[in-house]
Design a protein around this motif. Structure first.
Motif, PDB file in Angstrom:
ATOM      1  N   UNK A 170      80.595 -65.851  20.035  1.00 56.46           N
ATOM      2  CA  UNK A 170      80.495 -65.284  18.692  1.00 56.46           C
ATOM      3  C   UNK A 170      79.025 -65.185  18.274  1.00 56.46           C
ATOM      4  N   UNK A 171      78.255 -66.253  18.556  1.00 54.20           N
ATOM      5  CA  UNK A 171      76.828 -66.250  18.211  1.00 54.20           C
ATOM      6  C   UNK A 171      76.090 -65.144  18.966  1.00 54.20           C
ATOM      7  N   UNK A 172      76.441 -64.953  20.226  1.00 51.52           N
ATOM      8  CA  UNK A 172      75.807 -63.872  21.000  1.00 51.52           C
ATOM      9  C   UNK A 172      76.165 -62.506  20.419  1.00 51.52           C
ATOM     10  N   UNK A 173      77.414 -62.378  19.954  1.00 51.92           N
ATOM     11  CA  UNK A 173      77.837 -61.122  19.334  1.00 51.92           C
ATOM     12  C   UNK A 173      77.048 -60.868  18.057  1.00 51.92           C
ATOM     13  N   UNK A 174      76.843 -61.912  17.264  1.00 49.20           N
ATOM     14  CA  UNK A 174      76.063 -61.778  16.025  1.00 49.20           C
ATOM     15  C   UNK A 174      74.632 -61.365  16.355  1.00 49.20           C
ATOM     16  N   UNK A 175      74.060 -61.998  17.385  1.00 49.74           N
ATOM     17  CA  UNK A 175      72.691 -61.662  17.773  1.00 49.74           C
ATOM     18  C   UNK A 175      72.594 -60.229  18.266  1.00 49.74           C
ATOM     19  N   UNK A 176      73.652 -59.737  18.946  1.00 45.54           N
ATOM     20  CA  UNK A 176      73.641 -58.382  19.497  1.00 45.54           C
ATOM     21  C   UNK A 176      73.701 -57.312  18.418  1.00 45.54           C
ATOM     22  N   UNK A 203      70.701 -71.371  20.076  1.00 45.22           N
ATOM     23  CA  UNK A 203      69.787 -70.652  20.968  1.00 45.22           C
ATOM     24  C   UNK A 203      70.129 -69.172  21.078  1.00 45.22           C
ATOM     25  N   UNK A 204      71.407 -68.844  20.966  1.00 42.23           N
ATOM     26  CA  UNK A 204      71.811 -67.438  21.082  1.00 42.23           C
ATOM     27  C   UNK A 204      71.216 -66.582  19.974  1.00 42.23           C
ATOM     28  N   UNK A 205      70.886 -67.198  18.827  1.00 44.64           N
ATOM     29  CA  UNK A 205      70.371 -66.435  17.685  1.00 44.64           C
ATOM     30  C   UNK A 205      68.925 -66.804  17.333  1.00 44.64           C
ATOM     31  N   UNK A 206      68.285 -67.625  18.164  1.00 48.46           N
ATOM     32  CA  UNK A 206      66.916 -68.035  17.861  1.00 48.46           C
ATOM     33  C   UNK A 206      66.836 -69.156  16.854  1.00 48.46           C
ATOM     34  N   UNK A 207      67.929 -69.891  16.655  1.00 53.53           N
ATOM     35  CA  UNK A 207      67.942 -70.998  15.709  1.00 53.53           C
ATOM     36  C   UNK A 207      67.656 -72.331  16.377  1.00 53.53           C
TER      37      UNK A 207
END
Length: 426
Positions: A170-176, A203-207
């Motif tokens: 989900x976090x990767x999807x948000x980042x994408x 980490x997936x979103x730079x947090x």
């Protein structure tokens, strides 16, 4: 006729005055700088049944979280638009399908009414499941719109219990989506599995991921993250350090990210002009299971390998991030320039090493996350060359040792001869 002329004159004067007023008002408005877009933050709180556990300073996790929220709400900067979302707060039953949809916005993202927000938080009681994935998706939707920075702060005591929707995916999807939305995670239980999931989300979103076990830590960290949202953001630049100074990338002032594997040294180069001061710092994050003993070393050396100055930090026990820094003031030079009328810069090599170790079962690649900050500022007046007059290049210490040895040898020889002379006399 006279009345008509007076009326016409009066209308003309009024119109002229209005035009003059508009003429002065419009440029004034045009000169005003546009207001900066308001940053948005949504606090996502886990209210699942496990939050009843009493292991935070003698209180339940829920009580500690409520107190932290009250502290944070009192300190939210005026320009921040803040909202609150919960997960696991409303469905007390055992139906997993229903419980895994249990997330709702407790307080809308917008100008903060502190009294209203505190009253909403006070009504919360630990209840159900832990649908982290759906809560993150809901929070991302809550923060849609606007040009300001956006940040989700997730506070939870456990991993998601509502698969197969993986929160990390989900976090990767948000980042994408490309919306520059950052997710920071705070874990209330120092569990390896929970740490792994929350670290992946961040980490997936730079947090960032932070483990907290005390009320003060929780309050302080959430305040820090909310304040960070209100500050101008700097996007780190990805770089790749080399295995030697000669092959190292040249860094300008800024913020950089890299990866350093266990037992690996990373090299970077910075050009420092006379009269400038180099300020550098490095942080290494433990994003996986590592051993208790740890350390980080940041060295500045010349291109010939002579050490100028170093900064180091070490410790034992559990840590998430370890940092160290250094400062190197380059003295004003009376030497020649580089041929262009400018003073010649000195190439300073930065060496980064860390002493994290891990069991053989832990993956070495990719390396541990590294954040490197480089800054060049005006140096202090009459700065000395710390490489020449400190202990960095070694000859000063060597000279002191040689001189001390010479004096000690002379004294020892003189005392020995004196004792022999006294013995012969007697």
């Amino acid at each position: 006729m006279i009345t008509s002329k007076r009326l016409t004159a009066g209308v003309g004067i009024a119109l002229a005055t209005l035009a003059a007023g508009l003429g002065t008002a419009i440029p004034a408005a045009a000169d005003e700088a546009p207001a900066a877009p308001s940053p948005k933050v949504e606090l996502v709180l886990d209210v699942s049944g496990s939050m009843r556990t009493r292991d935070i300073d003698g209180q339940s996790r829920m009580a500690a979280a409520k107190q932290a929220f009250n502290d944070v709400l009192d300190a939210v900067p005026e320009q921040v638009r803040l909202g609150i979302r919960t997960l696991g707060a409303n469905y007390p039953g055992e139906d997993r399908k229903v419980g895994c949809k249990d997330t709702r916005q407790l307080y809308p993202v917008g100008p903060l009414d502190r009294t209203e927000a505190k009253a909403a938080v006070a009504t919360l009681a630990p209840t159900g499941f832990t649908p982290i994935g759906p809560a993150l998706l809901g929070a991302a939707d809550d923060l849609e719109g606007g040009d300001g920075s956006r940040r989700i702060v997730l506070i939870t005591d456990g991993e998601d219990t509502c698969g197969p929707l993986d929160p990390c995916e989900v976090a990767r999807e948000i980042a994408a989506r490309g919306t520059h939305l950052v997710v920071d995670t705070l874990g209330l239980v120092p569990n390896a599995k929970i740490r792994q999931q929350l670290t992946c989300i961040a980490e997936a979103t730079g947090g960032t991921y932070t483990a907290v076990q005390h009320k003060e830590e929780l309050s302080g960290r959430v305040k820090q993250l909310v304040d960070r949202a209100a500050e101008p953001t700097v996007t780190p630049v990805a770089t790749e350090g080399a295995g030697s100074c000669s092959a190292a990338p040249e860094l300008k002032p800024g913020l950089y990210t890299d990866r350093a594997e266990i037992a690996q040294h990373r090299w970077y180069r910075v050009n420092v002009l006379p009269g400038q001061e180099l300020r550098a710092s490095a942080s290494v994050a433990a994003d996986r299971a590592v051993d208790d003993d740890y350390g980080v070393l940041l060295r500045a050396v010349t291109v010939h390998g002579r050490e100028i100055v170093r900064g180091s930090e070490a410790g034992a026990g559990r840590t998430d991030v370890i940092s160290s820094g250094l400062r190197y003031p380059k003295a004003e030079s009376e030497d020649g320039d580089d041929g262009d009328g400018k003073p010649a810069a000195e190439t300073v090599c930065l060496q980064l090493a860390h002493s994290f170790s891990a069991p053989a079962s832990v993956k070495r690649s990719p390396g541990l996350p590294v954040e490197l900050t480089v800054d060049l500022v005006d140096g202090p007046d009459n700065a000395s060359d710390v490489a020449a007059f400190g202990l960095g290049r070694g000859w000063w210490l060597l000279g002191v040792l040689v001189l001390t040895g010479l004096v000690a040898g002379l004294l020892t020889g003189w005392l020995s001869r004196w004792r022999v002379a006294v013995w012969r006399t007697n």
